[in-house]
Design a protein around this motif. Structure first.
Motif, PDB file in Angstrom:
ATOM      1  N   THR A 104      89.650  24.106  -6.635  1.00  0.00           N
ATOM      2  CA  THR A 104      90.179  24.555  -5.351  1.00  0.00           C
ATOM      3  C   THR A 104      89.673  23.625  -4.249  1.00  0.00           C
ATOM      4  OG1 THR A 104      88.315  26.063  -4.962  1.00  0.00           O
ATOM      5  CG2 THR A 104      90.228  26.954  -6.123  1.00  0.00           C
ATOM      6  N   GLN A 105      90.371  23.623  -3.151  1.00  0.00           N
ATOM      7  CA  GLN A 105      89.994  22.745  -2.039  1.00  0.00           C
ATOM      8  C   GLN A 105      88.955  23.415  -1.146  1.00  0.00           C
ATOM      9  OE1 GLN A 105      90.899  19.949  -3.492  1.00  0.00           O
ATOM     10  NE2 GLN A 105      91.554  19.096  -1.535  1.00  0.00           N
ATOM     11  N   SER A 115      89.697  18.288  -5.756  1.00  0.00           N
ATOM     12  CA  SER A 115      90.327  17.095  -6.328  1.00  0.00           C
ATOM     13  C   SER A 115      89.337  15.937  -6.406  1.00  0.00           C
ATOM     14  CB  SER A 115      91.553  16.699  -5.495  1.00  0.00           C
ATOM     15  OG  SER A 115      91.210  16.525  -4.130  1.00  0.00           O
ATOM     16  N   VAL A 134      92.812  26.218 -10.446  1.00  0.00           N
ATOM     17  CA  VAL A 134      93.299  26.152  -9.070  1.00  0.00           C
ATOM     18  C   VAL A 134      93.801  27.519  -8.616  1.00  0.00           C
ATOM     19  CG1 VAL A 134      93.940  23.732  -9.379  1.00  0.00           C
ATOM     20  CG2 VAL A 134      95.682  25.517  -9.686  1.00  0.00           C
ATOM     21  N   GLU A 139      96.873  22.664  -4.633  1.00  0.00           N
ATOM     22  CA  GLU A 139      95.649  22.316  -5.358  1.00  0.00           C
ATOM     23  C   GLU A 139      95.962  21.789  -6.752  1.00  0.00           C
ATOM     24  OE1 GLU A 139      92.624  25.532  -3.212  1.00  0.00           O
ATOM     25  OE2 GLU A 139      93.556  25.998  -5.153  1.00  0.00           O
TER      26      GLU A 139
END
Length: 242
Positions: A104-105, A115, A134, A139
């Motif tokens: 996840t971001q 990422s 994700v 994502e």
């Protein structure tokens, strides 16, 4: 096993998540190993396991590919699925065939986003099959671009920017399967065989089911709640007749 052989071995099949936390009644590597044996005898094609002890025990009693994770809370970050490179290394040393990481971001303990972390893992362990867990379509795309070998819908509904869900995130599974060139694994709130089959129809490479198979306390609770609702309905109907 090579990456290609591992992915082919799990294609179209059921991966059973054999996990129990310290506060749960089935906690213990020996118990999770027995869960894995039961899953294999039932036809599972893979196991998802948490922690080095569980991974080692499961690898010693089954021939199935194991997706390894390490759940750990880190100060200042909401990321808890294999959050650091040291955790990845520990999972691999325990014998996992595949490693899954939170992609996840959200900022990680080292400051990277999902990422960026996927890229670091692939740089450090280029031969390892990496699953990116994700919560959104964006994502998933970023994780694939960063070098993930597999994208999984595991965290949809579990991040602060995704809505809580009661059902599997079928739209996300379908969208990722349609647009990505790498396998997409369906995971999260899959409770029935019909739901698992729907994931495959939407293009999922494989399906992970955990609580509906390996957490008897949650299975029991679902039956109890259903019976309570039935009793409440019967009581209400009786009062209306009076």
């Amino acid at each position: 096993m090579t990456e290609e052989s591992i992915l082919q071995k799990i294609r179209g099949g059921l991966i059973v998540s054999c996990q129990a936390l310290e506060n749960e009644p089935l906690y213990g590597a020996d118990i999770m190993a027995r869960m894995a044996i039961a899953a294999e005898s039932g036809g599972a094609v893979g196991i998802r396991a948490n922690g080095a002890n569980d991974i080692r025990q499961i690898k010693s009693v089954t021939t199935l590919p194991v997706i390894g994770i390490l759940k750990r809370k880190c100060h200042g970050s909401d990321v808890y699925i294999t959050p650091t490179l040291e955790d990845v290394e520990e999972v691999l040393r325990a014998g996992a065939d595949i490693v899954a990481v939170d992609a996840t971001q959200r900022p990680r303990p080292g400051g990277q986003l999902g990422s960026e972390f996927v890229a670091l893992v692939k740089q450090r362990f280029p031969e390892v099959v990496v699953v990116a867990d994700v919560s959104t379509y964006h994502e998933g795309v970023l994780a694939a671009q960063a070098g993930a070998d597999v994208v999984a819908s595991t965290l949809s509904g579990y991040t602060e920017y995704t809505f809580p869900l009661q059902e599997p995130d079928f739209p996300l599974i379908g969208a990722l399967s349609e647009s990505l060139s790498i396998p997409v694994v369906a995971e999260g709130r899959i409770r029935t065989p019909r739901q698992a089959a729907q994931c495959l129809r939407l293009g999922a490479w494989a399906v992970v089911v955990g609580s509906a198979i390996t957490r008897p306390q949650e299975i029991t609770q679902s039956f109890v709640e259903s019976l309570h609702r039935c009793l409440q309905e019967q009581t209400a109907e009786g009062e209306q007749r009076v």
